[in-house]
Design a protein around this motif. Structure first.
Motif, PDB file in Angstrom:
ATOM      1  N   VAL A  64       0.837  -1.205   0.000  1.00  0.00           N
ATOM      2  CA  VAL A  64       0.000   0.000   0.000  1.00  0.00           C
ATOM      3  C   VAL A  64       0.873   1.257   0.000  1.00  0.00           C
ATOM      4  N   VAL A  65       1.919   1.265   0.824  1.00  0.00           N
ATOM      5  CA  VAL A  65       2.818   2.430   0.867  1.00  0.00           C
ATOM      6  C   VAL A  65       3.506   2.628  -0.481  1.00  0.00           C
ATOM      7  N   LEU A  67       2.407   1.726  -3.442  1.00  0.00           N
ATOM      8  CA  LEU A  67       1.430   2.207  -4.421  1.00  0.00           C
ATOM      9  C   LEU A  67       1.134   3.690  -4.225  1.00  0.00           C
ATOM     10  N   VAL A  68       1.037   4.114  -2.964  1.00  0.00           N
ATOM     11  CA  VAL A  68       0.773   5.535  -2.694  1.00  0.00           C
ATOM     12  C   VAL A  68       1.917   6.402  -3.216  1.00  0.00           C
ATOM     13  N   TRP A  69       3.166   5.935  -3.017  1.00  0.00           N
ATOM     14  CA  TRP A  69       4.303   6.701  -3.505  1.00  0.00           C
ATOM     15  C   TRP A  69       4.388   6.702  -5.024  1.00  0.00           C
ATOM     16  N   VAL A  71       1.782   6.620  -7.140  1.00  0.00           N
ATOM     17  CA  VAL A  71       0.635   7.247  -7.802  1.00  0.00           C
ATOM     18  C   VAL A  71       1.026   8.541  -8.516  1.00  0.00           C
ATOM     19  N   PRO A  72       1.771   9.474  -7.913  1.00  0.00           N
ATOM     20  CA  PRO A  72       2.136  10.692  -8.671  1.00  0.00           C
ATOM     21  C   PRO A  72       2.961  10.404  -9.913  1.00  0.00           C
ATOM     22  N   TRP A  93      -6.788   9.134 -15.123  1.00  0.00           N
ATOM     23  CA  TRP A  93      -7.340   7.784 -15.007  1.00  0.00           C
ATOM     24  C   TRP A  93      -8.501   7.530 -15.963  1.00  0.00           C
TER      25      TRP A  93
END
Length: 324
Positions: A64-65, A67-69, A71-72, A93
């Motif tokens: 999860v961490v 993927l969050v990083w 995303v940008p 998207w």
């Protein structure tokens, strides 16, 4: 004379738990204690489930961490594949609902522009010399402070460590005046010298600590064999310190490539790197987001490739630093 052979009574073994050794610890009687689990035996089902669930939770959190990083970065990439009109109307998207929105026209137009190619070349001319100078001078100074005895060595190390606490903003005006007086202000040389000056203290401190871990017996044996300090440094110290040197080179490369503040102040329009060129395009053409997103991703992909290509050196440096 005839010998009378009698029946020998059973001997009570206290460690065996009475007659026959069946009633005490280790026996098979009612009061026997069950044997301990051998070290090589498999744990119970409950332990395996708990350990599996523990690893599963950690893995889920790490995914999860990550993927969050990401995303940008992913959003910037897909935005660079869409037109400015599509980016203005909807988010990146939504392009998955209509794959025809994605194309490489933005990158084709970007690479055909003169300003992007010249700024990329300026970035290479800034990053490569500053990285080589920091690594080369830092390695020589770190070895000298670790194994060469000379007066004032400890005080010099203290001064170098103190330079690590000096912020960049303090040196802007004095160095701008100095570069102006010697005639290099606004050139690539000024940016390279600035990056080199502020990268050396950390390089010397890092490599000096690594060189201190080299066994003194190894260096003394080389000196007894007649090797000079330069030969010892080149043939023994540098190969052993290669993981730390590679890690330092990657750090310096990333810092020089991603820098915008120093290049914005000390470069001219002819010598500006990719970061300053993108910033100037944003100021002039704020609605041209298709070109800017492609340029931003292009400037970001090079440090990512360098980092992931040489990330094994970080592991080697950490392992080398953890061993005594």
């Amino acid at each position: 004379m005839t010998a009378v052979v009698g029946t020998t009574p059973p001997v009570d073994d206290p460690e065996a738990g009475g007659p026959g050794g069946t009633g005490g610890p280790g026996g098979s009687g009612p009061g026997a204690t069950p044997p301990a689990t051998p070290p090589g035996s498999r744990p119970g089902g409950g332990s395996r489930v708990a350990r599996f669930l523990g690893r599963g939770v950690v893995n889920v959190v790490l995914v999860v961490v990550a993927l969050v990083w990401l995303v940008p970065t992913v959003g910037l990439f897909f935005s660079s594949l869409r037109s400015s009109q599509a980016n203005a109307q909807s988010g990146w998207w939504t392009g998955f609902l209509d794959l025809s929105q994605f194309s490489v026209d933005n990158y084709r137009n970007l690479l055909e522009a003169d300003w992007i190619m010249s700024s990329l070349w300026n970035t290479v001319l800034i990053v490569v010399p500053s990285t080589l100078l920091v690594v080369g001078l830092g390695a020589m100074a770190g070895y000298a402070l670790a194994w060469v005895r000379f007066p004032g060595r400890d005080w010099l190390l203290i001064v170098i460590i103190a330079f690590m606490a000096v912020p960049l903003q303090v040196a802007f005006i004095p160095l701008a005046r100095l570069f102006g007086d010697i005639g290099i202000f606004g050139s690539i040389t000024a940016v390279v010298l600035f990056h080199t000056a502020f990268g050396l203290p950390f390089a010397v401190f890092l490599l000096r600590n690594f060189f201190m871990q080299i066994p003194a017996e190894m260096l003394e044996a080389a000196r007894i064999d007649g090797a000079s300090e330069l030969r010892i440094f080149v043939r023994i110290a540098l190969p052993l310190a290669m993981p730390s040197i590679a890690s330092l080179a990657i750090f310096q490369f990333l810092w020089s490539w991603n820098d915008m503040l120093v290049a914005l102040l000390f470069s001219s329009p002819e010598s500006q790197p990719i970061t300053v060129a993108l910033q100037s395009q944003l100021r002039q053409f704020s609605s041209n987001m298709d070109v800017l997103s492609a340029g931003a991703f292009l400037s970001m992909i090079v440090p990512l490739i360098v980092f992931f290509a040489f990330q094994r050196y970080f592991v080697s440096a950490l392992m080398a630093g953890s061993q005594k």
